[in-house]
Write a protein that holds these residues in place. Structure first.
Motif, PDB file in Angstrom:
ATOM      1  N   SER A 198       0.762  -1.154   0.217  1.00 46.80           N
ATOM      2  CA  SER A 198       0.284   0.375  -0.240  1.00 46.80           C
ATOM      3  C   SER A 198       1.095   1.360  -0.271  1.00 46.80           C
ATOM      4  CB  SER A 198      -1.310  -0.092   1.468  1.00 46.80           C
ATOM      5  OG  SER A 198      -0.179  -0.472   1.900  1.00 46.80           O
ATOM      6  N   ASP A 199       2.114   0.883   0.307  1.00 49.37           N
ATOM      7  CA  ASP A 199       2.520   2.742   0.297  1.00 49.37           C
ATOM      8  C   ASP A 199       3.364   2.747  -1.015  1.00 49.37           C
ATOM      9  OD1 ASP A 199       5.348   1.318   2.677  1.00 49.37           O
ATOM     10  OD2 ASP A 199       2.479   2.917   2.946  1.00 49.37           O
ATOM     11  N   THR A 200       2.904   1.637  -2.541  1.00 44.53           N
ATOM     12  CA  THR A 200       3.348   1.633  -3.533  1.00 44.53           C
ATOM     13  C   THR A 200       3.310   3.405  -3.912  1.00 44.53           C
ATOM     14  OG1 THR A 200       3.331  -0.387  -4.136  1.00 44.53           O
ATOM     15  CG2 THR A 200       2.836   1.043  -5.980  1.00 44.53           C
ATOM     16  N   ALA A 201       3.577   4.775  -4.216  1.00 44.57           N
ATOM     17  CA  ALA A 201       2.938   5.473  -4.533  1.00 44.57           C
ATOM     18  C   ALA A 201       4.259   6.530  -5.395  1.00 44.57           C
ATOM     19  CB  ALA A 201       3.057   6.362  -3.943  1.00 44.57           C
ATOM     20  N   VAL A 202       4.104   7.640  -6.095  1.00 43.49           N
ATOM     21  CA  VAL A 202       4.898   8.060  -6.550  1.00 43.49           C
ATOM     22  C   VAL A 202       4.763   9.251  -5.644  1.00 43.49           C
ATOM     23  CG1 VAL A 202       5.684  10.274  -8.772  1.00 43.49           C
ATOM     24  CG2 VAL A 202       4.480   8.600  -8.823  1.00 43.49           C
ATOM     25  N   TYR A 203       6.259   9.727  -4.751  1.00 43.32           N
ATOM     26  CA  TYR A 203       6.748  10.785  -4.334  1.00 43.32           C
ATOM     27  C   TYR A 203       7.457  12.032  -4.429  1.00 43.32           C
ATOM     28  CZ  TYR A 203       5.825   6.243  -1.139  1.00 43.32           C
ATOM     29  OH  TYR A 203       4.959   5.659  -0.298  1.00 43.32           O
ATOM     30  N   TYR A 204       6.506  12.653  -3.791  1.00 47.54           N
ATOM     31  CA  TYR A 204       7.108  14.011  -4.348  1.00 47.54           C
ATOM     32  C   TYR A 204       8.094  14.806  -3.139  1.00 47.54           C
ATOM     33  CZ  TYR A 204       3.614  13.691  -8.080  1.00 47.54           C
ATOM     34  OH  TYR A 204       3.013  12.954  -9.210  1.00 47.54           O
ATOM     35  N   CYS A 205       8.782  15.828  -3.480  1.00 44.82           N
ATOM     36  CA  CYS A 205       9.102  16.962  -2.461  1.00 44.82           C
ATOM     37  C   CYS A 205       8.893  18.015  -3.089  1.00 44.82           C
ATOM     38  CB  CYS A 205      10.528  16.933  -2.360  1.00 44.82           C
ATOM     39  SG  CYS A 205      11.534  18.244  -2.043  1.00 44.82           S
TER      40      CYS A 205
END
Length: 125
Positions: free
Chosen positions: A90-97
């Motif tokens: 469920s942590d699968t995602a695109v991570y942004y800063c």
């Protein structure tokens, strides 16, 4: 001009850990701005994971860290990190800063702030 670049994503097995990096240029000090980590994936909208304001962490109560998400600043390098432990599919995602990112429904079309292009993370079971 402020520029933001994320790195450190990729594919990781469930249960393992991952550290993402966010390098910011065009600033003297990260402590002078608000800077945050976000993610978007799994049909969910843009979710703020944690934020630093004046160098102090101010994680939103809306995100359940489960004790697995730790963000930190390296002032000397103008880098913000996000360490995620015991990763789940469920942590699968695109991570942004983002610097001065604020709140948005869609990380891919923010209306303000300085955003990176995002870093994809895939957690396999």
């Amino acid at each position: 001009e402020i520029q933001v670049v994320e790195s450190g994503g990729g594919s990781v097995q469930a249960g393992r850990s991952l550290r993402l990096s966010c390098v910011v240029s065009g600033l003297s000090r990260l402590e002078d701005v608000s800077i945050a980590w976000y993610r978007q994936g799994g049909g969910n909208g843009c979710t703020m994971i944690t934020e630093f304001s004046s160098g102090r962490p101010t994680p939103p109560v809306s995100f359940n860290h489960e004790g697995r998400f730790t963000a930190s600043l390296d002032s000397a390098k103008n880098v913000m990190y996000l360490r995620i432990t015991s990763m789940k599919p469920s942590d699968t995602a695109v991570y942004y800063c983002a610097v001065y990112g604020g709140w948005h429904d869609d990380c891919t079309s923010p209306t303000n702030g300085y955003w990176g292009n995002g870093n994809a993370v895939t957690v396999t079971s």
